[in-house]
Design an enzyme around this catalytic site. Structure first.
Site, PDB file in Angstrom:
ATOM      1  N   ASN A 103       4.492  27.834 125.770  1.00 61.72           N
ATOM      2  CA  ASN A 103       5.926  28.088 125.838  1.00 61.72           C
ATOM      3  C   ASN A 103       6.435  28.683 124.527  1.00 61.72           C
ATOM      4  O   ASN A 103       5.688  28.864 123.568  1.00 61.72           O
ATOM      5  CB  ASN A 103       6.673  26.794 126.188  1.00 61.72           C
ATOM      6  N   HIS A 133      -2.850  21.230 101.106  1.00 65.24           N
ATOM      7  CA  HIS A 133      -2.827  21.647  99.708  1.00 65.24           C
ATOM      8  C   HIS A 133      -3.442  20.552  98.839  1.00 65.24           C
ATOM      9  O   HIS A 133      -3.441  19.372  99.199  1.00 65.24           O
ATOM     10  CB  HIS A 133      -1.396  21.930  99.261  1.00 65.24           C
ATOM     11  N   GLY A 160       7.678  19.233 124.041  1.00 70.79           N
ATOM     12  CA  GLY A 160       8.392  20.096 123.117  1.00 70.79           C
ATOM     13  C   GLY A 160       8.409  19.561 121.698  1.00 70.79           C
ATOM     14  O   GLY A 160       8.451  18.350 121.464  1.00 70.79           O
ATOM     15  N   ALA A 178       7.227  14.472 123.467  1.00 69.14           N
ATOM     16  CA  ALA A 178       8.067  15.416 122.744  1.00 69.14           C
ATOM     17  C   ALA A 178       8.459  14.872 121.379  1.00 69.14           C
ATOM     18  O   ALA A 178       8.796  13.697 121.231  1.00 69.14           O
ATOM     19  CB  ALA A 178       9.318  15.726 123.561  1.00 69.14           C
TER      20      ALA A 178
END
Length: 218
Positions: A103, A133, A160, A178
């Site tokens: 999506n 890092h 999502g 989500a």
């Protein structure tokens, strides 16, 4: 020719590998310094330029957008469906299985190998981050980072705004709720939610006809 206009071919990649130690380190899974590597910057600029073109032409020229996507991601399977915008740093380090749906607002950052299985559902605004890092001050100031692979199994559903951090594996058939932030491996066949994301229950044998509360969405 400016960096965004460069089309990085296999021959070009071979030439870059011959001249840039950080690019060789990337393919070896070793520490790299992106900010001081002309080759790594060239590759990401070219990939971002291709993504920008895909996003711009997607609805006017869907066949052209698909062609560019497959040039960007040689490891893409058949029947993949996606919605713009997408942003991918290194398409040659991405593998996507057949029939996966991606999506809108899909993001992959960093040089770690990313493997996405077949029949996956990737919700909107999902991000996969592969670089860590350096933690110590001096090496972080020098720009050292370690890209780590991410593996998403077959038939995985990411809701999502899921964030996946470096080095994570998600097992087959699992659902990530989500907004979850996946910082550790998730086993197969579970529903997992939260920050940090944790399994909360196994995948049910049958979905309820009217769930009281969707676990993932999108």
């Amino acid at each position: 020719m400016t960096l965004p206009e460069l089309a990085v071919t296999d021959d070009r990649l071979a030439a870059l590998l011959a001249t840039d130690e950080d690019l060789r380190r990337l393919f070896d899974g070793d520490w790299i310094r992106y900010r001081t590597s002309p080759a790594l910057q060239e590759l990401t600029w070219a990939a971002h330029s291709t993504c920008a073109t895909i996003n711009r032409i997607y609805y006017d020229d869907p066949a052209g957008a698909q062609r560019l996507f497959r040039e960007l991601v040689p490891g893409a399977g058949s029947g993949i469906d996606f919605r713009p915008p997408i942003s991918i740093d290194y398409g040659m380090l991405l593998t996507i299985g057949d029939r996966t749906f991606i999506n809108t607002d899909f993001l992959i950052i960093g040089g770690g190998q990313v493997t996405i299985g077949a029949d996956c559902l990737i919700g909107p605004r999902c991000g996969i981050y592969t670089p860590n890092h350096a933690q110590d001050i001096s090496r972080r100031l020098e720009g050292w980072e370690l890209p780590e692979p991410v593996v998403i199994g077959n038939n995985v559903w990411l809701g999502g705004s899921v964030t996946i951090t470096p080095g994570v594996t998600i097992g087959d058939n699992s659902i990530i709720g989500a907004g979850s932030v996946v910082t550790k491996d998730i086993p197969a066949n579970v529903i997992a939610v939260g920050n940090p994301c944790r399994p909360i229950q196994p995948i049910p044998d049958q979905s309820p006809s009217r769930p009281d509360r969707p676990t993932s969405g999108a």
